[in-house]
Design a protein around this motif. Structure first.
Motif: not given
Length: 139
Positions: A12-14, A123-127
């Motif tokens: 939701r917030e990224n 940067v959000s590769m975890a997702w």
């Protein structure tokens, strides 16, 4: 939004959530949207710079289904089946790639004639694997 499972709720917030909302709400013909976005996925990972082969494969697979052929009214189905990769890539370059790079520069950019996802998403590769699990059933 309390009915969302933990994976969906975490988006939701990224940047991943912004990306999903943009894909969902961008005004773009179904003739191009799904299969261009699909070219950014290889198995269970996201590809930030899909190759011309990725893009052509995605378009060819989409249009190989008879119910999607309606989008190609006026083009003989036999001719479409004989399209080369370069013809599929040209179709993508002239339409959805150009459109998305102009309308969504925060997420997409031109990479030669092709398209790239914004590095800010990396940067959000975890997702990546979670996003793939959410997205894959839609295709």
């Amino acid at each position: 939004m309390s009915d969302l499972d933990p994976i969906r709720s975490s988006f939701r917030e990224n940047e991943a959530g912004e990306f999903l909302r943009m894909i969902e709400t961008t005004s773009m013909s179904r003739m191009y949207k799904v299969h261009l976005i699909r070219s950014f996925f290889r198995g269970d990972r996201i590809v930030f710079e899909p190759s011309s082969e990725d893009i052509a494969r995605s378009f060819r697979e989409f249009y190989s289904r008879d119910n999607n052929m309606v989008d190609f009214e006026g083009v003989k189905s036999r001719e479409r089946c004989e399209w080369t990769d370069s013809k599929w890539v040209k179709l993508a370059s002239e339409n959805p790639i150009r459109f998305l790079c102009k309308s969504e520069p925060g997420f997409f950019s031109k990479n030669g004639k092709l398209i790239s996802l914004s590095r800010r998403l990396s940067v959000s590769m975890a997702w990546s694997s979670s996003l793939t699990r959410l997205w894959t059933p839609l295709f």
